[in-house]
Design an enzyme around this catalytic site. Structure first.
Site, PDB file in Angstrom:
ATOM      1  N   HIS A  41       0.831  -1.213   0.000  1.00 24.47           N
ATOM      2  CA  HIS A  41       0.000   0.000   0.000  1.00 24.47           C
ATOM      3  C   HIS A  41       0.861   1.257   0.000  1.00 24.47           C
ATOM      4  O   HIS A  41       2.046   1.224   0.365  1.00 24.47           O
ATOM      5  CB  HIS A  41      -0.912   0.019   1.237  1.00 24.47           C
ATOM      6  CG  HIS A  41      -0.144   0.176   2.522  1.00 24.47           C
ATOM      7  ND1 HIS A  41       0.583  -0.850   3.092  1.00 24.47           N
ATOM      8  CD2 HIS A  41       0.028   1.254   3.336  1.00 24.47           C
ATOM      9  CE1 HIS A  41       1.162  -0.421   4.207  1.00 24.47           C
ATOM     10  NE2 HIS A  41       0.848   0.854   4.372  1.00 24.47           N
ATOM     11  N   ASP A  72       0.589   5.061   1.767  1.00 21.04           N
ATOM     12  CA  ASP A  72      -0.159   5.571   2.926  1.00 21.04           C
ATOM     13  C   ASP A  72      -1.260   6.566   2.533  1.00 21.04           C
ATOM     14  O   ASP A  72      -1.009   7.550   1.831  1.00 21.04           O
ATOM     15  CB  ASP A  72       0.791   6.275   3.921  1.00 21.04           C
ATOM     16  CG  ASP A  72       1.670   5.284   4.669  1.00 21.04           C
ATOM     17  OD1 ASP A  72       1.282   4.113   4.818  1.00 21.04           O
ATOM     18  OD2 ASP A  72       2.765   5.697   5.114  1.00 21.04           O
ATOM     19  N   HIS A 107       4.666   0.163   0.311  1.00 15.91           N
ATOM     20  CA  HIS A 107       5.427  -0.634   1.280  1.00 15.91           C
ATOM     21  C   HIS A 107       4.550  -1.738   1.849  1.00 15.91           C
ATOM     22  O   HIS A 107       3.320  -1.738   1.666  1.00 15.91           O
ATOM     23  CB  HIS A 107       6.038   0.243   2.381  1.00 15.91           C
ATOM     24  CG  HIS A 107       5.051   1.108   3.106  1.00 15.91           C
ATOM     25  ND1 HIS A 107       4.525   2.266   2.565  1.00 15.91           N
ATOM     26  CD2 HIS A 107       4.476   0.975   4.328  1.00 15.91           C
ATOM     27  CE1 HIS A 107       3.686   2.815   3.419  1.00 15.91           C
ATOM     28  NE2 HIS A 107       3.627   2.042   4.502  1.00 15.91           N
ATOM     29  N   ARG A 158       5.415   6.449  13.915  1.00 20.40           N
ATOM     30  CA  ARG A 158       5.308   6.963  12.551  1.00 20.40           C
ATOM     31  C   ARG A 158       4.870   8.429  12.551  1.00 20.40           C
ATOM     32  O   ARG A 158       3.945   8.803  13.260  1.00 20.40           O
ATOM     33  CB  ARG A 158       4.288   6.129  11.764  1.00 20.40           C
ATOM     34  CG  ARG A 158       4.321   6.441  10.274  1.00 20.40           C
ATOM     35  CD  ARG A 158       3.389   5.522   9.504  1.00 20.40           C
ATOM     36  NE  ARG A 158       2.131   6.196   9.222  1.00 20.40           N
ATOM     37  CZ  ARG A 158       1.131   5.645   8.542  1.00 20.40           C
ATOM     38  NH1 ARG A 158       1.237   4.406   8.084  1.00 20.40           N
ATOM     39  NH2 ARG A 158       0.029   6.301   8.320  1.00 20.40           N
TER      40      ARG A 158
HETATM   41  C1  SIN Z   1       3.028   1.125   7.813  1.00 15.62           C
HETATM   42  O1  SIN Z   1       2.393   0.572   6.932  1.00 15.62           O
HETATM   43  O2  SIN Z   1       3.092   2.360   7.879  1.00 15.62           O
HETATM   44  C2  SIN Z   1       3.776   0.288   8.828  1.00 15.62           C
HETATM   45  C3  SIN Z   1       5.024  -0.272   8.264  1.00 15.62           C
HETATM   46  C4  SIN Z   1       5.729  -1.157   9.243  1.00 15.62           C
HETATM   47  O3  SIN Z   1       5.224  -1.398  10.349  1.00 15.62           O
HETATM   48  O4  SIN Z   1       6.815  -1.637   8.917  1.00 15.62           O
END
Ligand code: SIN
Length: 274
Positions: free
Chosen positions: A96, A98, A250, A265
């Site tokens: 995905h 973000d 990612h 994050r």
């Molecule tokens: C996310 O999708 O922002 C999380 C990525 C992660 O936990 O590595």
């Protein structure tokens, strides 16, 4: 600062940088260029307080708060991404980009490792410029004027059920957020074209039903996650990833049952995709 590329197509570690020291305009400009060149950059062995992570993120733009996930009470600019050792599920374990359901999806995200499992919990990143570049000219032409509807439906439907098995909590008071973006996006800083669709948030092509859209969307998702377009990051204590959310996807790997992982994050405000 040294730049060590991780693969031929995406990802680089930036060595010799201490993010707690004074971040000069020259260093920030170099880091920004490294991000544009490598799409996702990684720092290791950083010891950052929440304030220091926020300060670093603010060097790249205004911070945007997640409209769908809960943030830390003491630091509303930080979204905790946590898997407790007893949790079954995590967020982000599908390819995905973000929050593309927002009219202005984030420019980038900075994910800082506060606690990592002894093994597993890596994150994969994919290069969406290459996903576009490798399509045939005929398909590029077909996609050139198309737009897609992006929606938070995937997250908001059954938010309560999802929250029951995950420690990273969705807000349960959020309605539907829909927006439309071009399928082929032009990155505002590099001027390069890229494929801007992703499986959880792209609902359908504008003017078409979901059923009509899915076969082509599925093909595009497959093309954008081919192994040769990706890199894989093994987290260490104090690692931080900074990805350009305009041109990457990612995927967080849920392969550490019985272990705890805690990340912080922060997302930097983006602009309207064109
Ligand atoms: C996310 O999708 O922002 C999380 C990525 C992660 O936990 O590595």
């Amino acid at each position: 600062m040294q730049i060590r590329k991780l693969t031929g197509h995406i990802g680089a570690e930036l060595l010799g940088v201490d993010l707690t020291k004074d971040l000069t305009p020259t260093l920030i400009a170099d880091i920004r260029q490294a991000l544009l060149d490598n799409l996702v950059i990684f720092f290791r062995d950083q010891t950052l307080s929440p304030e220091q992570q926020i300060h670093f993120a603010e060097c790249f733009g205004e911070i945007s708060r997640s409209p769908v996930y809960r943030t830390l009470e003491a630091y509303p600019k930080i979204m905790p991404v946590v898997k407790e050792s007893t949790d079954k599920d995590i967020i982000g374990d599908t390819w995905h980009t973000d929050e593309t359901f927002q009219a202005t999806p984030p420019l980038g995200s900075l994910l800082y490792a506060r606690e990592i499992p002894p093994l597993g919990g890596d994150t994969l990143f994919a290069n969406l410029y290459m996903a576009y570049d490798r399509l045939s000219d005929a398909l590029k032409e077909q996609l050139s004027d198309m737009r897609a509807i992006h929606s938070n439906d995937f997250l908001s439907t059954n938010a309560q059920l999802r929250n029951a098995t995950r420690s990273t909590k969705l807000r349960e008071d959020i309605g539907k957020i829909n927006t439309s973006h071009p399928v082929v996006r032009t990155h505002e800083e590099t001027g390069r074209k890229l494929l801007f669709v992703n499986q959880p948030f792209t609902y359908c092509f504008e003017g078409m039903t979901r059923e009509e859209s899915l076969p082509l969307l599925q093909y595009l998702y497959q093309q954008s996650s081919k192994p040769e377009l990706t890199c894989r990051f093994r987290w260490g204590p104090g690692s931080m990833a900074f990805w350009d959310n305009r041109c990457t996807m990612h995927y967080a790997i849920n392969d550490y049952p019985g272990h705890r992982r805690e990340m912080h994050r922060i997302t930097v405000q983006g602009s309207i995709p064109v």
